[in-house]
Design a protein around this motif. Sequence first.
Motif, mmCIF file in Angstrom:
data_model
loop_
_atom_site.group_PDB
_atom_site.id
_atom_site.type_symbol
_atom_site.label_atom_id
_atom_site.label_comp_id
_atom_site.label_asym_id
_atom_site.label_seq_id
_atom_site.Cartn_x
_atom_site.Cartn_y
_atom_site.Cartn_z
ATOM 1 N N GLN A 12 0.826 -1.200 0.000
ATOM 2 C CA GLN A 12 0.000 0.000 0.000
ATOM 3 C C GLN A 12 0.866 1.259 0.000
ATOM 4 N N LEU A 13 1.999 1.192 0.685
ATOM 5 C CA LEU A 13 2.919 2.333 0.679
ATOM 6 C C LEU A 13 3.512 2.555 -0.707
ATOM 7 N N VAL A 14 3.863 1.485 -1.400
ATOM 8 C CA VAL A 14 4.370 1.623 -2.771
ATOM 9 C C VAL A 14 3.337 2.354 -3.619
ATOM 10 N N ALA A 15 2.073 1.958 -3.502
ATOM 11 C CA ALA A 15 1.007 2.609 -4.271
ATOM 12 C C ALA A 15 0.896 4.089 -3.899
ATOM 13 N N ASP A 16 0.981 4.392 -2.605
ATOM 14 C CA ASP A 16 0.901 5.785 -2.161
ATOM 15 C C ASP A 16 2.092 6.586 -2.671
ATOM 16 N N PHE A 17 3.273 6.015 -2.609
ATOM 17 C CA PHE A 17 4.466 6.719 -3.074
ATOM 18 C C PHE A 17 4.402 6.933 -4.589
ATOM 19 N N GLN A 18 3.883 5.958 -5.322
ATOM 20 C CA GLN A 18 3.702 6.135 -6.758
ATOM 21 C C GLN A 18 2.722 7.276 -7.035
ATOM 22 N N ARG A 19 1.642 7.319 -6.269
ATOM 23 C CA ARG A 19 0.666 8.396 -6.424
ATOM 24 C C ARG A 19 1.316 9.746 -6.185
ATOM 25 N N ARG A 20 2.158 9.825 -5.168
ATOM 26 C CA ARG A 20 2.851 11.074 -4.878
ATOM 27 C C ARG A 20 3.732 11.495 -6.051
ATOM 28 N N MET A 21 4.341 10.522 -6.709
ATOM 29 C CA MET A 21 5.204 10.828 -7.859
ATOM 30 C C MET A 21 4.399 11.313 -9.056
ATOM 31 N N VAL A 22 3.339 10.609 -9.388
ATOM 32 C CA VAL A 22 2.603 10.953 -10.600
ATOM 33 C C VAL A 22 1.792 12.227 -10.442
ATOM 34 N N THR A 23 1.459 12.598 -9.211
ATOM 35 C CA THR A 23 0.720 13.843 -8.998
ATOM 36 C C THR A 23 1.646 15.043 -8.834
ATOM 37 N N GLY A 24 2.943 14.781 -8.736
ATOM 38 C CA GLY A 24 3.891 15.877 -8.596
ATOM 39 C C GLY A 24 4.154 16.283 -7.159
ATOM 40 N N GLU A 25 3.512 15.612 -6.212
ATOM 41 C CA GLU A 25 3.806 15.888 -4.803
ATOM 42 C C GLU A 25 5.284 15.607 -4.535
ATOM 43 N N TRP A 26 5.777 14.534 -5.145
ATOM 44 C CA TRP A 26 7.210 14.240 -5.162
ATOM 45 C C TRP A 26 7.654 14.415 -6.607
ATOM 46 N N GLU A 27 8.254 15.530 -6.928
ATOM 47 C CA GLU A 27 8.643 15.845 -8.299
ATOM 48 C C GLU A 27 9.829 15.016 -8.756
ATOM 49 N N ALA A 28 9.948 14.850 -10.071
ATOM 50 C CA ALA A 28 11.075 14.120 -10.655
ATOM 51 C C ALA A 28 12.377 14.738 -10.156
ATOM 52 N N GLY A 29 13.269 13.890 -9.666
ATOM 53 C CA GLY A 29 14.570 14.331 -9.184
ATOM 54 C C GLY A 29 14.586 14.857 -7.757
ATOM 55 N N ALA A 30 13.412 15.009 -7.138
ATOM 56 C CA ALA A 30 13.329 15.578 -5.786
ATOM 57 C C ALA A 30 13.781 14.565 -4.737
ATOM 58 N N LYS A 31 14.273 15.079 -3.626
ATOM 59 C CA LYS A 31 14.668 14.238 -2.499
ATOM 60 C C LYS A 31 13.413 13.713 -1.816
ATOM 61 N N ILE A 32 13.429 12.437 -1.529
ATOM 62 C CA ILE A 32 12.325 11.792 -0.816
ATOM 63 C C ILE A 32 12.597 11.935 0.681
ATOM 64 N N PRO A 33 11.566 12.228 1.471
ATOM 65 C CA PRO A 33 11.791 12.295 2.922
ATOM 66 C C PRO A 33 12.440 11.005 3.434
ATOM 67 N N GLY A 34 13.141 11.115 4.535
ATOM 68 C CA GLY A 34 13.831 9.971 5.123
ATOM 69 C C GLY A 34 12.877 8.900 5.619
ATOM 70 N N VAL A 35 13.407 7.707 5.756
ATOM 71 C CA VAL A 35 12.616 6.547 6.193
ATOM 72 C C VAL A 35 11.948 6.828 7.539
ATOM 73 N N ARG A 36 12.704 7.332 8.489
ATOM 74 C CA ARG A 36 12.131 7.577 9.826
ATOM 75 C C ARG A 36 11.044 8.639 9.777
ATOM 76 N N GLU A 37 11.280 9.699 9.013
ATOM 77 C CA GLU A 37 10.282 10.765 8.887
ATOM 78 C C GLU A 37 8.992 10.221 8.271
ATOM 79 N N LEU A 38 9.127 9.450 7.198
ATOM 80 C CA LEU A 38 7.942 8.855 6.569
ATOM 81 C C LEU A 38 7.231 7.910 7.528
ATOM 82 N N ALA A 39 7.999 7.110 8.262
ATOM 83 C CA ALA A 39 7.405 6.157 9.196
ATOM 84 C C ALA A 39 6.576 6.876 10.262
ATOM 85 N N VAL A 40 7.127 7.956 10.792
ATOM 86 C CA VAL A 40 6.394 8.723 11.813
ATOM 87 C C VAL A 40 5.137 9.339 11.204
ATOM 88 N N ASP A 41 5.287 9.974 10.036
ATOM 89 C CA ASP A 41 4.144 10.623 9.378
ATOM 90 C C ASP A 41 3.031 9.634 9.050
#
Length: 136
Positions: A12-41
Amino acid sequence: MQFDASSPIWVQLVADFQRRMVTGEWEAGAKIPGVRELAVDLGVNPNTVQRALAEMEREGLCRSERTAGRFVTDDTQRIDRVRAALVQDAADDYIRRARGLGMGRAHAQDLLDQRWSDHDDSADRTDDRTTATGGE
Protein backbone atom coordinates in the motif's frame (compact mmCIF):
# COMPACT_ATOMS: atom_id res chain seq x y z
CA MET A 1 -3.31 7.22 5.50
CA GLN A 2 -5.91 4.50 6.00
CA PHE A 3 -4.58 0.97 5.52
CA ASP A 4 -6.52 -1.95 4.12
CA ALA A 5 -6.07 -5.23 6.00
CA SER A 6 -6.42 -7.23 2.78
CA SER A 7 -2.93 -6.38 1.48
CA PRO A 8 0.48 -5.84 3.06
CA ILE A 9 1.15 -2.31 4.30
CA TRP A 10 4.39 -2.06 2.32
CA VAL A 11 2.46 -2.75 -0.91
CA GLN A 12 0.00 0.00 0.00
CA LEU A 13 2.92 2.33 0.68
CA VAL A 14 4.37 1.62 -2.77
CA ALA A 15 1.01 2.61 -4.27
CA ASP A 16 0.90 5.78 -2.16
CA PHE A 17 4.47 6.72 -3.07
CA GLN A 18 3.70 6.13 -6.76
CA ARG A 19 0.67 8.40 -6.42
CA ARG A 20 2.85 11.07 -4.88
CA MET A 21 5.20 10.83 -7.86
CA VAL A 22 2.60 10.95 -10.60
CA THR A 23 0.72 13.84 -9.00
CA GLY A 24 3.89 15.88 -8.60
CA GLU A 25 3.81 15.89 -4.80
CA TRP A 26 7.21 14.24 -5.16
CA GLU A 27 8.64 15.85 -8.30
CA ALA A 28 11.08 14.12 -10.65
CA GLY A 29 14.57 14.33 -9.18
CA ALA A 30 13.33 15.58 -5.79
CA LYS A 31 14.67 14.24 -2.50
CA ILE A 32 12.32 11.79 -0.82
CA PRO A 33 11.79 12.30 2.92
CA GLY A 34 13.83 9.97 5.12
CA VAL A 35 12.62 6.55 6.19
CA ARG A 36 12.13 7.58 9.83
CA GLU A 37 10.28 10.76 8.89
CA LEU A 38 7.94 8.85 6.57
CA ALA A 39 7.40 6.16 9.20
CA VAL A 40 6.39 8.72 11.81
CA ASP A 41 4.14 10.62 9.38
CA LEU A 42 2.43 7.42 8.24
CA GLY A 43 2.34 5.71 11.63
CA VAL A 44 4.16 2.59 10.46
CA ASN A 45 7.36 0.74 11.27
CA PRO A 46 10.49 2.14 9.57
CA ASN A 47 11.25 -1.35 8.23
CA THR A 48 7.93 -1.26 6.38
CA VAL A 49 8.81 2.07 4.77
CA GLN A 50 12.28 0.73 3.94
CA ARG A 51 10.75 -2.28 2.20
CA ALA A 52 8.42 -0.07 0.14
CA LEU A 53 11.25 2.24 -0.89
CA ALA A 54 13.46 -0.72 -1.77
CA GLU A 55 10.69 -1.95 -4.09
CA MET A 56 10.42 1.51 -5.63
CA GLU A 57 14.16 1.47 -6.20
CA ARG A 58 13.99 -2.01 -7.74
CA GLU A 59 11.33 -0.66 -10.14
CA GLY A 60 13.61 2.25 -11.05
CA LEU A 61 11.29 4.86 -9.55
CA CYS A 62 13.86 6.16 -7.11
CA ARG A 63 17.57 5.96 -6.49
CA SER A 64 19.76 6.02 -3.41
CA GLU A 65 22.76 8.23 -3.04
CA ARG A 66 24.92 6.89 -0.26
CA THR A 67 25.29 10.05 1.83
CA ALA A 68 22.44 12.17 0.44
CA GLY A 69 19.38 9.92 0.73
CA ARG A 70 16.81 8.78 -1.82
CA PHE A 71 15.60 10.72 -4.82
CA VAL A 72 12.69 10.35 -7.23
CA THR A 73 13.80 9.21 -10.65
CA ASP A 74 14.60 11.91 -13.19
CA ASP A 75 13.03 9.72 -15.89
CA THR A 76 9.73 11.50 -16.55
CA GLN A 77 8.78 8.87 -19.14
CA ARG A 78 8.98 6.20 -16.44
CA ILE A 79 6.75 8.34 -14.21
CA ASP A 80 4.32 8.78 -17.12
CA ARG A 81 4.23 4.98 -17.57
CA VAL A 82 3.39 4.57 -13.89
CA ARG A 83 0.64 7.19 -14.24
CA ALA A 84 -0.80 5.34 -17.26
CA ALA A 85 -0.68 2.02 -15.39
CA LEU A 86 -2.47 3.52 -12.36
CA VAL A 87 -5.18 5.02 -14.56
CA GLN A 88 -5.53 1.74 -16.46
CA ASP A 89 -5.98 -0.12 -13.17
CA ALA A 90 -8.66 2.39 -12.13
CA ALA A 91 -10.41 1.97 -15.50
CA ASP A 92 -10.30 -1.83 -15.18
CA ASP A 93 -11.79 -1.55 -11.69
CA TYR A 94 -14.57 0.73 -13.00
CA ILE A 95 -15.36 -1.72 -15.81
CA ARG A 96 -15.49 -4.69 -13.41
CA ARG A 97 -17.77 -2.82 -11.02
CA ALA A 98 -20.08 -1.48 -13.74
CA ARG A 99 -20.41 -4.94 -15.31
CA GLY A 100 -20.95 -6.47 -11.88
CA LEU A 101 -23.86 -4.08 -11.40
CA GLY A 102 -25.34 -5.09 -14.74
CA MET A 103 -24.42 -1.91 -16.58
CA GLY A 104 -23.65 -2.04 -20.29
CA ARG A 105 -20.73 -0.31 -22.01
CA ALA A 106 -22.75 2.55 -23.53
CA HIS A 107 -24.40 3.43 -20.22
CA ALA A 108 -21.09 3.18 -18.35
CA GLN A 109 -19.43 5.45 -20.93
CA ASP A 110 -22.27 7.98 -20.70
CA LEU A 111 -21.98 7.99 -16.92
CA LEU A 112 -18.20 8.46 -17.11
CA ASP A 113 -18.60 11.32 -19.61
CA GLN A 114 -21.15 13.01 -17.32
CA ARG A 115 -19.00 12.62 -14.21
CA TRP A 116 -15.97 13.92 -16.13
CA SER A 117 -17.97 17.01 -17.13
CA ASP A 118 -19.19 17.47 -13.57
CA HIS A 119 -15.59 17.46 -12.36
CA ASP A 120 -14.56 19.90 -15.11
CA ASP A 121 -17.41 22.20 -14.08
CA SER A 122 -16.46 22.04 -10.39
CA ALA A 123 -12.82 22.81 -11.27
CA ASP A 124 -13.98 25.80 -13.33
CA ARG A 125 -16.08 27.04 -10.39
CA THR A 126 -13.08 26.65 -8.06
CA ASP A 127 -10.90 28.57 -10.54
CA ASP A 128 -13.55 31.31 -10.74
CA ARG A 129 -13.78 31.61 -6.94
CA THR A 130 -10.00 31.68 -6.58
CA THR A 131 -9.67 34.41 -9.21
CA ALA A 132 -12.48 36.44 -7.64
CA THR A 133 -10.88 36.31 -4.19
CA GLY A 134 -7.42 37.14 -5.50
CA GLY A 135 -5.94 33.75 -4.65
CA GLU A 136 -3.83 31.50 -6.82
